[in-house]
Enzyme design. Structure first.
Site, PDB file in Angstrom:
ATOM      1  CE1 TYR A 260      54.009  55.837  18.940  1.00 16.54           C
ATOM      2  CE2 TYR A 260      55.639  57.477  18.296  1.00 16.54           C
ATOM      3  CZ  TYR A 260      54.766  56.452  17.957  1.00 16.54           C
ATOM      4  OH  TYR A 260      54.647  56.059  16.656  1.00 16.54           O
ATOM      5  CG  HIS A 310      55.752  51.043  21.295  1.00 15.71           C
ATOM      6  ND1 HIS A 310      55.298  52.339  21.288  1.00 15.71           N
ATOM      7  CD2 HIS A 310      55.071  50.394  20.325  1.00 15.71           C
ATOM      8  CE1 HIS A 310      54.383  52.466  20.339  1.00 15.71           C
ATOM      9  NE2 HIS A 310      54.237  51.304  19.731  1.00 15.71           N
TER      10      HIS A 310
END
Ligand code: C5P
Length: 339
Positions: A260, A310
């Site tokens: 995400y 990430h």
């Protein structure tokens, strides 16, 4: 032909053209004045006074936009949650609940109702238009801010967006002292002053419950780790980052890279959707390639880059592309602005 006659013929031809042209002009104009002079004058004045999509010299969305940007950018998705946009599709809800694999998700919609009983429900910032020139500074937490002297330029923006643990006290010269919006989640929360908007980035339903708890009873003490039980913040200024916008950022802008988006990237996306001019500070490594925070003395602390959730490189490349396309202005630290 004698010279005299030649001159007479020239003068006659000239007079003939002048009279014909003037007659045509008068007939045309008098028959329907709006057709000619009026329309022309109107078009001229229109061009002169015409208003662009915003009141800044450059706007986030231009009439003939860069195709890469136009394909991704959707100004109609509200970055902030309101009661109205809080009903999520099954797909979005499932994706969002998967982010931090919430084991026992409580009834999301009931919790949202509780939240909006507690904080104001307003549709803010969706007011882009020819009268608006909103300038914003997004301040990431990179060590490249150290010694940058960006404080004054950061503080001169209308909105100043910071995130997570970011302190200002003691770092004012480099990072400024004003904060209008502070993005955080329970595990990264800090106390705020009463003028700052706390922007909660929820990754799970428990985060919304924590918000109410942290501003009232302090009963929630841990999520997947111990968290701040109470928080200083003005409850009337609390805003919630929308899970639907979160998914839009992941799909449209990161095209599924990483698990995400990082708080930094979410903050940048927040800014480009609510501001007309965006300046970005404190993103990326410092000049020596270190990824630490600006308040960390330990240059080897691998903040952000190596979290595993990430895709820092992909996010950074998108950020650089936005700068390339003049959608944001990036300030990279002591070496000065990139462009
Ligand atoms: O480390 P933290 O997540 O608090 O940092 C906030 C944001 O600042 C990150 O999500 C990232 O976008 C940016 N950052 C960075 N380079 C660093 C540290 C942080 O780009 N060295």
């Amino acid at each position: 032909m004698p010279l005299n006659k030649q001159r007479k013929l020239k003068t006659f031809t000239l007079l003939f053209f002048i009279i014909s042209f003037t007659t045509f002009l008068f007939t045309y104009t008098f028959r329907d004045p709006s057709l000619y002079f009026f329309k022309y004058a109107l078009r001229l004045s229109d061009n002169f006074f015409s208003k662009g999509p915003c009141a800044c010299p450059r706007c986030m969305m231009e009439p003939e936009d860069d195709p890469w940007f136009a394909e991704r950018f959707n100004q109609s998705v509200n970055p902030l949650m309101t009661r109205d946009n809080s009903v999520l599709s099954d797909e979005t809800l499932a994706w969002w609940q998967w982010l931090q694999s919430e084991r026992k998700p409580t009834n999301f919609h009931k919790v949202v109702r509780d939240v909006f009983h507690f904080i104001p429900d307003e549709a803010l910032y969706m007011d882009a238009g020819p009268e608006r020139c909103r300038t914003c500074a997004v301040v990431g937490n990179s060590g490249n801010l150290k010694g940058s002297q960006y404080g004054a330029i950061i503080d001169s923006s209308d909105l100043i967006i910071r995130m997570n643990q970011a302190p200002t006290m003691g770092f004012e010269k480099d990072v400024g002292s004003r904060t209008t919006h502070h993005l955080m989640y329970p595990e990264s929360a800090v106390d705020l002053d009463s003028t700052t908007h706390l922007v909660l980035v929820p990754f799970k339903t428990l985060d919304l419950q924590w918000l109410i708890s942290a501003l009232t009873t302090g009963t929630i003490k841990e999520t997947y780790m111990p968290v701040k039980t109470t928080i200083k913040a003005n409850k009337d200024k609390v805003l919630i980052y929308s899970p639907a916008f979160f998914k839009y950022v992941y799909d449209n802008w990161l095209e599924g890279h990483g698990r995400y988006p990082s708080t930094g990237f979410l903050s940048l996306m927040f800014a480009i959707h609510i501001c007309d001019k965006v300046s970005v500070f404190g993103f990326g490594a410092d000049q020596r390639g270190n990824w630490h925070h600006y308040w960390d003395d330990n240059h080897l602390a691998g903040a952000f880059r190596f979290t595993g959730v990430h895709d820092g490189d992909y996010e950074y490349n998108v950020t650089l592309l936005l700068a390339d396309k003049h959608k944001i202005r990036m300030f990279k630290g002591r070496s000065g602005p990139v462009q």
